[in-house]
Design a protein around this motif. Structure first.
Motif, mmCIF file in Angstrom:
data_model
loop_
_atom_site.group_PDB
_atom_site.id
_atom_site.type_symbol
_atom_site.label_atom_id
_atom_site.label_comp_id
_atom_site.label_asym_id
_atom_site.label_seq_id
_atom_site.Cartn_x
_atom_site.Cartn_y
_atom_site.Cartn_z
ATOM 1 N N VAL A 193 0.835 -1.204 0.000
ATOM 2 C CA VAL A 193 0.000 0.000 0.000
ATOM 3 C C VAL A 193 0.868 1.253 0.000
ATOM 4 O O VAL A 193 0.613 2.214 -0.733
ATOM 5 C CB VAL A 193 -0.951 0.000 1.208
ATOM 6 C CG1 VAL A 193 -1.709 1.330 1.297
ATOM 7 C CG2 VAL A 193 -1.937 -1.152 1.121
ATOM 8 N N ASN A 194 1.922 1.236 0.821
ATOM 9 C CA ASN A 194 2.826 2.392 0.896
ATOM 10 C C ASN A 194 3.499 2.658 -0.441
ATOM 11 O O ASN A 194 3.637 3.813 -0.867
ATOM 12 C CB ASN A 194 3.891 2.162 1.966
ATOM 13 C CG ASN A 194 3.301 1.974 3.348
ATOM 14 O OD1 ASN A 194 2.739 0.921 3.645
ATOM 15 N ND2 ASN A 194 3.404 2.982 4.191
ATOM 16 N N GLU A 195 3.941 1.587 -1.100
ATOM 17 C CA GLU A 195 4.614 1.743 -2.390
ATOM 18 C C GLU A 195 3.666 2.300 -3.440
ATOM 19 O O GLU A 195 4.060 3.157 -4.254
ATOM 20 C CB GLU A 195 5.181 0.401 -2.835
ATOM 21 C CG GLU A 195 6.347 -0.075 -1.987
ATOM 22 C CD GLU A 195 6.847 -1.453 -2.383
ATOM 23 O OE1 GLU A 195 8.046 -1.724 -2.165
ATOM 24 O OE2 GLU A 195 6.035 -2.254 -2.898
ATOM 25 N N VAL A 196 2.423 1.850 -3.429
ATOM 26 C CA VAL A 196 1.427 2.371 -4.385
ATOM 27 C C VAL A 196 1.161 3.844 -4.113
ATOM 28 O O VAL A 196 1.094 4.667 -5.040
ATOM 29 C CB VAL A 196 0.123 1.556 -4.307
ATOM 30 C CG1 VAL A 196 -0.978 2.229 -5.132
ATOM 31 C CG2 VAL A 196 0.346 0.136 -4.792
ATOM 32 N N VAL A 197 1.017 4.195 -2.829
ATOM 33 C CA VAL A 197 0.761 5.592 -2.455
ATOM 34 C C VAL A 197 1.943 6.476 -2.863
ATOM 35 O O VAL A 197 1.749 7.575 -3.415
ATOM 36 C CB VAL A 197 0.487 5.710 -0.946
ATOM 37 C CG1 VAL A 197 0.496 7.177 -0.502
ATOM 38 C CG2 VAL A 197 -0.850 5.074 -0.594
ATOM 39 N N ILE A 198 3.163 6.017 -2.591
ATOM 40 C CA ILE A 198 4.354 6.793 -2.956
ATOM 41 C C ILE A 198 4.423 6.986 -4.464
ATOM 42 O O ILE A 198 4.698 8.082 -4.960
ATOM 43 C CB ILE A 198 5.630 6.105 -2.433
ATOM 44 C CG1 ILE A 198 5.698 6.205 -0.919
ATOM 45 C CG2 ILE A 198 6.873 6.749 -3.049
ATOM 46 C CD1 ILE A 198 6.850 5.423 -0.305
#
Length: 313
Positions: free
Chosen positions: A194-199
């Protein structure tokens, strides 16, 4: 994430720029000087713009906002970096780390959008001067600056909320001199999808839409407009109007892009520290110089202010 007990870390250790003891004191003095120069330059320019009535224009309204952002995010980064040079272990608690992350992201993203807004200002001033007073009115400028800060706080909130859901239960040494997104995610023992997608999504938004597109399209029109100016003197004057901004954009986006879009290797992690130093410490120091050394209005305002203080004494 595998099943089992996972105790959350309560603190991190920032590895800093170097482990070499011989470099600690020279680097401390260097960055202390950079920070003092940054505070003096940015705060001095903000005060000068506030006190000089003929600098109360949209251009200097944007510049004072830029200087405020530079002052804030260098303050978020450098004092903690200085502590790292004089302590054996630069420990930062989990709440302090998340707080530093939040405000660092706020001001970095705000700087991205502010430079984009200033590119649009240059476009209006050079390509559409007859509509300048309407297009860049005080109300419009205020809304643009408000939107810049608003996007910074919204994106930083999203990043920080996503980071708060990440579990850190193994290594606690952050390979950086501050709590930043990518170095922290490297320590995670839970899913960071999720963090990688958001970044990826928010970085693409901050770089490409609207910032890079706005900057590139604005300067495409500006260059085309300058080419059609017949007078060499007027052409040079138009070019000098936006030359400082071009340099600031190149340095900031170049170092920021190198940090965020480099391959994930050991050597690039150390190179990422160097690029982070540029956009988090060097750029805030340089911006007051970039926008004041060749600026006749700033020099005139400074001379008037000094003469006024001299007469009062």
């Amino acid at each position: 994430m595998p099943k089992g007990n996972h105790s959350r870390l309560t603190e991190f250790i920032l590895s800093g720029l170097t482990d070499n003891p011989e470099l600690q004191l020279p680097l401390f003095l260097l960055f202390l000087g950079i920070y003092l120069f940054t505070v003096l330059g940015n705060l001095g320019m903000i005060i000068l713009i506030l006190l000089s009535s003929h600098l109360h224009t949209p251009m200097y309204f944007f510049l004072s906002s830029l200087f405020f952002i530079d002052l804030c995010y260098s303050t978020v980064v450098i004092p903690k970096m200085l502590v790292n040079f004089v302590t054996i272990k630069n420990v930062i608690s989990y709440p302090e780390c998340m707080t530093q992350l939040y405000f660092f992201v706020v001001f970095v993203i705000s700087e991205c959008h502010m430079l984009s807004a200033m590119a649009y200002y240059c476009y209006v001033a050079i390509c559409n001067p007859l509509m300048y007073n309407v297009t860049m009115s005080y109300q419009v400028s205020s809304w643009m600056v408000g939107a810049v800060y608003g996007m910074g706080f919204i994106e930083a909130t999203v990043h920080t909320v996503c980071m708060l859901r990440v579990l850190f239960c193994k290594a606690n040494v952050v390979n950086h001199f501050l709590c930043d997104l990518l170095p922290l995610l490297q320590l995670s023992c839970s899913s960071i999808f999720v963090n990688e997608v958001v970044i990826l999504c928010l970085s693409s938004f901050s770089f490409c839409v609207p910032n890079c597109l706005t900057i590139l399209s604005s300067y495409s029109f500006i260059i085309a407009s300058i080419i059609h100016i017949k007078s060499t003197e007027n052409r040079f004057k138009a070019l000098s109007t936006c030359s400082s901004h071009i340099f600031a954009v190149a340095v900031f986006f170049g170092s920021l892009g190198f940090m965020n879009f480099q391959p994930s290797s050991v050597s690039s992690k150390d190179q990422g520290k160097v690029s982070s130093v540029f956009y988090s410490t060097v750029v805030p120091m340089l911006n007051p110089l970039i926008y004041s050394l060749r600026n006749k209005d700033v020099k005139l305002a400074l001379n008037k202010l000094l003469l006024k203080k001299t007469f009062q004494m």
